[in-house]
Design an enzyme around this catalytic site. Sequence first.
Site, mmCIF file in Angstrom:
data_model
loop_
_atom_site.group_PDB
_atom_site.id
_atom_site.type_symbol
_atom_site.label_atom_id
_atom_site.label_comp_id
_atom_site.label_asym_id
_atom_site.label_seq_id
_atom_site.Cartn_x
_atom_site.Cartn_y
_atom_site.Cartn_z
ATOM 1 N N SER A 151 22.900 -5.462 76.698
ATOM 2 C CA SER A 151 22.223 -6.755 76.886
ATOM 3 C C SER A 151 21.606 -7.311 75.615
ATOM 4 O O SER A 151 21.193 -8.486 75.585
ATOM 5 C CB SER A 151 21.138 -6.621 77.962
ATOM 6 O OG SER A 151 21.725 -6.370 79.222
ATOM 7 N N GLU A 164 23.709 28.740 15.052
ATOM 8 C CA GLU A 164 25.094 28.452 15.411
ATOM 9 C C GLU A 164 26.009 28.174 14.218
ATOM 10 O O GLU A 164 27.178 28.556 14.235
ATOM 11 C CB GLU A 164 25.150 27.252 16.370
ATOM 12 C CG GLU A 164 24.500 27.481 17.723
ATOM 13 C CD GLU A 164 25.276 28.468 18.590
ATOM 14 O OE1 GLU A 164 26.432 28.802 18.238
ATOM 15 O OE2 GLU A 164 24.724 28.913 19.611
#
Length: 688
Positions: free
Chosen positions: A388, A109
């Site tokens: 309930s 690079e």
Amino acid sequence: MRYRKIKTIKNSPKNEPRTTKRKWLTAIKVFFIIILSTIILAVFAGGAIFVYYAKDAPKLDLSQLESAPSSQYFDASGNVVATMGAENRTLVETDNIPILLVNAVTSIEDHRFFSTRGIDPVRIAGSFLHNLKGDSLNGGSTLDMQLIKLGMFSTSKSDQNLKVKVQEAWLALQLDQKWTKEQIFTAYVNKVNMANGYYGMGTAAKAYYGKSLTELSIAQIALLAGMPQAPSTYNPYTNPSAAQYRRDLVINAMYKYGKITDAQKKEALATPIKSGLQTLTQSVSIPAFADNFLKQAKAQADKLAKVDTATAGVKVYTTLDPNAQQNLYNIVNTDQYVTYPDKNFQVASTLVNVQTGAVVAQIGMRNVPDNTTFGSNYAVQTDRDWGSAMKPLVDYGPAFENGIYTSTSDTVVDGPSSYPDGTPLSNWDNTYLGTLTVKQALDYSRNIPAVKTLIKVGLTDSNNFLQKVGINLSPMVYANAISSHTSNASGGASSVSMASAYAAFANSGVYTKPFYVTKVVFPDGHELDYKPEKTQAMKPSTAYIITNMLKGVVQLPVSVSVGGNAALPGLTALAGKTGTSNYTTEQRNEIDKKIGNVTGMVSPDENFVGYTPQYSMAVWTGYKNMMTPVYGQGIMCATSVFRSMMQVLYPNPSSVADWTAPDTVTDNGSSVSVNNTGSTSNNTTNGQ
């Protein structure tokens, strides 16, 4: 007259080379003047262009060049259970970057990386000349410029032009003044896209080879070093030929610049491209079995940390028990444990640790596609009715807490009655059982005794009791004696609130606000700890008496109570309550038209909340459309889910120690009575 003789001077062969030489010298001078002028003009033009574009460059932001690691979410044992964030990235420190990787990256690079100051004029000029005929400007970038591109621009074609290239160069010059080469290289290694959802070479090393960067071979290092130029193109999993071509370019470049020997080059080139590659796994992991839990954990972590924890690179430590969670997921999503009526039948459930108050497992829906992330979570929704299951919380708990009842053998009449406004009362089976002990009234889930009890307690005291265990039904009405419905949009009950409320019964009256997260650790090391909110919500005597009464529910035969289906043989330290909601007369008529007249219970919601000394678990079942009823064998599903989970949690149920009666009650076996009223402390305590 005499004439002067005029001589004609002719060029001699000796004079010809001198004249030609003068002509060439003149031409060369002109050529160099033109070239020099061109260069000067180009320099001035280039400088003008550079200044023109550079003046509009964004301000150098170093934070954009730094990479945040993926946020990790840990289970209760400290194991990573999920990673979140747009990018899956594990950062590597400078000291953990091998010189081999430095040599590989710089060779391919930017081989003058350590000798330039952010830009490389030679490469830029060459790249400019090479690209004059094109519409983009490629190549010529130093690693500094590439890092600027990754952090502040993009790799898209729209950013491949002279303007962006100039701005990258300008910012790279500034960057080189701010950071050392080591910092720049480390940031680059951590920033680059490595395909397949992985970012950073350290992440790719672990994902692709199962190793750290320092453990990789030359061939493997070269593969990683070459990928950032075109991650998808050089992906070794999908394009092995292209990946090998690029890898070999890196290897040859390393040899060219003297970074490896000829023997090393030959060995690396001979290495198969797939040598050492692991099977590719999903890059960002939010496992389907824990999706609902993690959704709530993230929400709590975000609130605690005041950031979006999925993108902040933090470590979130949760209360998740992965074994319990996986088993709950399997119970809900397979037919191996419970036979469900159909694929659309839904289940939502929360499992809470009684002692700590922590949520350890949670499921919000059945049959959710595996690729769903943070889907609907019915486990935290409060718009369905717990029926309930509210009776211990709304009626009997407050009655014992406030001295309305002092013994499980106190009596209440199950007979014709009405609400205070005159509306007639009825039981689910439209029958009356006469005088009952309060324990029998709760065990048999009689509606009329429950409403009578709430009337005795009063709405204010009942609401106060509920608030202390984390449930808000304000403004309460007498119908809440048997229902969690409320006109308050932010009120109601959910599986998590019910499990936590019942956990207070199991834990001597101590209520803990449910939580999913214990701490959040930031990348810089500082952490935020969550302090669980604990309160003594009721007297230990109240908690023990309600537990004693609810143990009777699961001891009844299934023919008498659905609660008996929740019983696990050998597990005597078990208590719980069923909850069935009701349709209005108009709704029931509409249901009958759809499915015909069905004997037995027909309900939009069928629930069960049960607990042991260690765990409290709430289960809701029903359909997304409440007008699709639960009936027949579907009525048993909630208790079946609970029992199946208890079987997993208690492989040896007979070894579980039962609750111990506090000094304030007398338990003679047949009944439990308060012998000291005690007091309720409302002080909030923190810690587990």
